[in-house]
Design an enzyme around this catalytic site. Structure first.
Site, short mmCIF file in Angstrom:
data_model
loop_
_atom_site.label_atom_id
_atom_site.label_comp_id
_atom_site.label_asym_id
_atom_site.label_seq_id
_atom_site.Cartn_x
_atom_site.Cartn_y
_atom_site.Cartn_z
N GLN A 90 0.91 -1.26 0.11
CA GLN A 90 0.04 0.26 0.02
C GLN A 90 0.88 1.25 -0.19
OE1 GLN A 90 -3.06 0.35 3.15
NE2 GLN A 90 -3.13 2.54 2.80
N CYS A 96 -6.57 1.44 2.20
CA CYS A 96 -6.55 -0.06 2.71
C CYS A 96 -7.65 -0.73 2.45
CB CYS A 96 -6.17 0.18 4.23
SG CYS A 96 -7.22 1.20 5.27
N HIS A 167 -7.41 0.88 10.25
CA HIS A 167 -6.85 0.37 8.87
C HIS A 167 -7.54 -1.04 8.69
CE1 HIS A 167 -3.69 -0.76 6.51
NE2 HIS A 167 -3.34 -1.68 6.92
N ASP A 182 -1.82 -7.65 4.67
CA ASP A 182 -1.83 -6.14 4.99
C ASP A 182 -0.80 -5.36 4.20
OD1 ASP A 182 -1.44 -3.61 6.00
OD2 ASP A 182 -1.23 -4.57 8.26
#
Length: 230
Positions: A90, A96, A167, A182
Site C-alpha cells: 500500500q 487500505c 486500518h 496487510d
C-alpha cells in the site's frame, strides 16, 4: 492508512457491506458470484449466521502505538514471496479498504468468475506477474480505480474524512494456510493451517487476539466476503 512517502491520499472506504458490494459489483464481480456481509460477533453462534461459504474476511481495527511497533518489528524480518498468494503493498493513503478487497478477490479468482473485460479482470491479468511493490505503483497510477474508490468512499452513511486512525486488513485461505494480508507489512503472514470451511472461524480467532490487545477501543469491524447463495 499508509506508511509510504506517496503524496497521494484517498478518502477512506466505510466499513459498510452495502458500499463495498456496489464497489465490487461495479468493478466486475458479478452479483451472482460474491457479496459482502456484516459479521455481528465472533462467537460461534453469530459466526453461524454469516452466509457460507466464506471466501475472505476483512477486519478494520484502530492503529495504536503498540500495533505500529509490532508492524515495524514484523517488517524488519525479511520475507520471501509466497507462491500462489496474491499480495500488494500500500502506497496510497487511506487505500487500505480497496487493497483489502483486492487482496480478497485476488486470492479467490479460482472460486468466482469475474466479468470478462471488466476492471478487475484486467487489473488482475495486468498485475499477475508483478511483485507487490509494482502492483502498488500500478494501483497508484490507475485513474479508473481512483475514481471508483472515490465514488464508493462518498457513498457511505458517515461523512468521509481523510484523517483516520483505523486500518483494513484481509484474511484469506490459500493452499491450506490462513494468511493475513496487510499492504503496510512486508509480505503475507501465515497463521497456520486453515480450509475454506474453517476460514471464518480461524480468522475470528486471530481477530479476537488482536482485539484483546486493545481492550479500550470499540472501533473494530469485521466483514465477510461470501459466495452469493444460489
Amino acid at each position: 492508512m499508509a506508511e509510504s512517502a506517496s503524496a497521494k491520499r484517498w478518502l477512506p472506504l466505510e466499513a459498510n457491506p452495502d458500499v463495498m458490494n456496489q464497489f465490487l459489483w461495479g468493478l466486475g464481480v458479478p452479483v451472482t458470484e460474491a457479496e459482502c456481509c456484516d459479521v455481528y460477533g465472533l462467537d460461534d453462534e453469530l459466526l453461524e449466521m454469516v452466509p457460507k461459504p466464506v471466501l475472505a474476511v476483512l477486519f478494520l481495527y484502530p492503529l495504536t502505538a503498540e500495533s505500529e511497533e509490532e508492524r515495524k518489528q514484523q517488517n524488519s524480518i525479511k520475507t520471501d514471496p509466497i507462491k500462489g498468494v496474491y499480495f500488494m503493498k500500500q502506497t496510497v493513503g487511506n487505500a487500505c479498504g480497496t487493497i483489502g478487497l483486492l487482496h480478497a478477490i485476488g486470492n479467490v479468482t479460482s472460486e468466482i468468475k469475474l466479468q470478462e473485460g471488466s476492471f478487475l479482470d484486467k487489473f488482475y491479468k495486468s498485475t499477475a506477474s508483478m511483485d507487490p511493490q509494482e502492483r502498488a505503483t500500478y494501483l497508484e497510477n490507475d485513474r479508473e480505480m481512483e475514481v471508483a474508490h472515490s465514488v464508493a468512499a462518498t457513498a457511505g452513511e458517515t461523512e468521509a474524512s481523510d484523517n483516520v486512525d483505523t486500518h483494513f486488513i484481509c484474511f484469506a485461505c490459500v493452499d491450506g494456510q490462513l494468511f493475513e494480508l496487510d499492504g503496510r507489512k512486508s509480505g503475507p503472514i501465515s497463521h497456520g493451517p486453515s480450509s475454506p470451511n474453517s476460514l471464518l472461524k480461524d480468522a475470528a480467532k486471530i481477530i479476537q487476539g488482536m482485539i484483546q490487545k486493545n481492550p479500550n477501543s470499540m472501533n473494530f469491524n469485521v466483514i465477510a466476503i461470501s459466495k452469493t447463495a444460489a
